[in-house]
Write a protein that holds these residues in place. Sequence first.
Motif, PDB file in Angstrom:
ATOM      1  N   ASN A 108      37.509 -95.440  12.365  1.00 48.58           N
ATOM      2  CA  ASN A 108      36.210 -94.988  12.868  1.00 48.58           C
ATOM      3  C   ASN A 108      35.105 -95.544  11.961  1.00 48.58           C
ATOM      4  O   ASN A 108      34.696 -94.897  10.989  1.00 48.58           O
ATOM      5  N   ALA A 115      31.806 -93.528  11.549  1.00 51.99           N
ATOM      6  CA  ALA A 115      31.969 -92.350  10.683  1.00 51.99           C
ATOM      7  C   ALA A 115      32.034 -92.752   9.210  1.00 51.99           C
ATOM      8  O   ALA A 115      31.503 -92.056   8.339  1.00 51.99           O
ATOM      9  N   SER A 164      29.335 -91.523   6.503  1.00 54.14           N
ATOM     10  CA  SER A 164      29.864 -90.763   5.364  1.00 54.14           C
ATOM     11  C   SER A 164      29.498 -91.431   4.043  1.00 54.14           C
ATOM     12  O   SER A 164      29.138 -90.756   3.077  1.00 54.14           O
ATOM     13  N   LYS A 187      27.640 -88.454  12.081  1.00 46.66           N
ATOM     14  CA  LYS A 187      29.081 -88.728  12.154  1.00 46.66           C
ATOM     15  C   LYS A 187      29.775 -88.594  10.801  1.00 46.66           C
ATOM     16  O   LYS A 187      30.936 -88.994  10.646  1.00 46.66           O
ATOM     17  N   THR A 188      29.075 -88.012   9.852  1.00 43.98           N
ATOM     18  CA  THR A 188      29.652 -87.814   8.528  1.00 43.98           C
ATOM     19  C   THR A 188      30.901 -86.937   8.614  1.00 43.98           C
ATOM     20  O   THR A 188      30.920 -85.913   9.311  1.00 43.98           O
ATOM     21  N   LEU A 189      31.946 -87.335   7.878  1.00 42.87           N
ATOM     22  CA  LEU A 189      33.211 -86.592   7.848  1.00 42.87           C
ATOM     23  C   LEU A 189      33.322 -85.803   6.555  1.00 42.87           C
ATOM     24  O   LEU A 189      32.702 -86.125   5.551  1.00 42.87           O
ATOM     25  N   ASP A 190      34.144 -84.764   6.596  1.00 44.78           N
ATOM     26  CA  ASP A 190      34.494 -84.054   5.373  1.00 44.78           C
ATOM     27  C   ASP A 190      35.897 -83.480   5.544  1.00 44.78           C
ATOM     28  O   ASP A 190      36.522 -83.608   6.598  1.00 44.78           O
ATOM     29  N   GLU A 242      39.523 -84.742   7.626  1.00 41.84           N
ATOM     30  CA  GLU A 242      39.103 -85.916   8.394  1.00 41.84           C
ATOM     31  C   GLU A 242      38.635 -87.039   7.469  1.00 41.84           C
ATOM     32  O   GLU A 242      38.930 -88.216   7.702  1.00 41.84           O
ATOM     33  N   LEU A 243      37.914 -86.680   6.411  1.00 43.85           N
ATOM     34  CA  LEU A 243      37.468 -87.683   5.441  1.00 43.85           C
ATOM     35  C   LEU A 243      38.667 -88.274   4.699  1.00 43.85           C
ATOM     36  O   LEU A 243      38.748 -89.498   4.498  1.00 43.85           O
ATOM     37  N   GLU A 253      40.573 -90.737   6.997  1.00 46.83           N
ATOM     38  CA  GLU A 253      39.893 -92.028   7.166  1.00 46.83           C
ATOM     39  C   GLU A 253      39.953 -92.845   5.874  1.00 46.83           C
ATOM     40  O   GLU A 253      40.049 -94.085   5.914  1.00 46.83           O
TER      41      GLU A 253
END
Length: 449
Positions: free
Chosen positions: A380, A383, A387, A402-405, A408-409, A412
Amino acid sequence: MDNMNLYCKQEYRGYWYLPSEPEQKVAGIVTYYPNEKIILELIGAFNEEIEALFSEKEEPVIHGITSDAKNISLIRCYQYTSVNFGSGIPIVRYLCEYMIVGKHLMSLEERCQYWSYFRIPELSLWCHPAAIGTEACFNDAKKQISHIHLFFTTDPSSEERTISAVDVDENTTIVLKKGIDYKESLLRLKPQLEQYTYVEILKKEKSSIFDHFSDVHVFEEFLSLATMTSVSHSSVTIFDAQLYQPVGDKKYYTPIHVFHTFANEERDITNDKIPKFLFEYSRIKDTYPMAIKAWYGFSLEIRPIISHLIESLKKRRVYSSVDFLIIVQAIEGFWWRFKDDSYHNQNNIPRRCQTNLKTIFSELVTEFGDIKLIKNAQINIDAIVDSRHYYSHFVPRSKKPKTLDGFELLNEARKIRVILICCVLSYIGFDNLQIDNILNTSNINSILR
């Protein structure tokens, strides 16, 4: 393992002196504490004037002769003193950076015709020595084994001991060699036999001990990539072509052991667990000479990227956004250093137009798109870009939706770590087919958990 290694405490008693005043000897003890310090404790002082006792003086080198006639050099020694005024005897201590056992020298930059042996614990697992052979003998009926013979070559200079020898430049050869340690117990009931792989560094011209440390550090970085862990040597043995004992028509060279406090903690590699390596020597045996030569040719330029890659693989109890940023920054650094110029030239893009992060990841995903782990990853990119900017600059979250944490982070980050591995392998000469084969036959999934 030989006890002349960086994991074992060493202590030597003897007389110590400054090279400029060899007649003024002082009794004392030097102690090497693994991973901590090297301390010389003198009963007295080289200069007993009261002002000199309490000065913070540095001695570039101190020489010693031990009670068992060993020559020792202590390098970069920093003085501190305690005095018992009741006895009037000063105890002068020096904190030293290096201890050289076996030779008097003036500095680590002193140039001689040296060659060196370095043992690295993980190397024997990465490149199995296969130094011990086994032969089974049957009885006359050939139905039962009557004897089992273990055999190995005792001559270190034998060609049978050499696994690989690569000229990485006009002056330096990096050799992987098989080693054997055999020790008999006091009661001769428990003989110990150990086989291992070690690195031998040969130089055509005169070199310094620092030169050899520099060369082995580059090899350790390559091995760190291959094993996906941070490795370092556990013992250092140097030989000087002018330092030997003649016996008949043979020369027996005096080993020079180097001790310092910069090694990793001792690692247990004898627990019979299957190692989780990116690739082993046997997997790249045919391409190893090309890879290691390329590594030595370009290591200085890619060293920060490798450091970030190894740092990203260290086990952590808690995963944070900083760990994600380490991988992204390494990929960005690789692009800017090795890819951006060719990208601009191939696409006729003016230099003033800076390549954005989305383009960088898109181009790399395309470049390595025929590698299975990249093709199936469904990375992604949007994202990742959001991020990266959010955690680097802490802009309002609404501007980077679309920042992940959390998991999910982390998920990725695992995917883009594979991109970073592909970048490094490609850089040292592996094509996509070879990289795909390495990743498919490695323990990469276990490593990236």
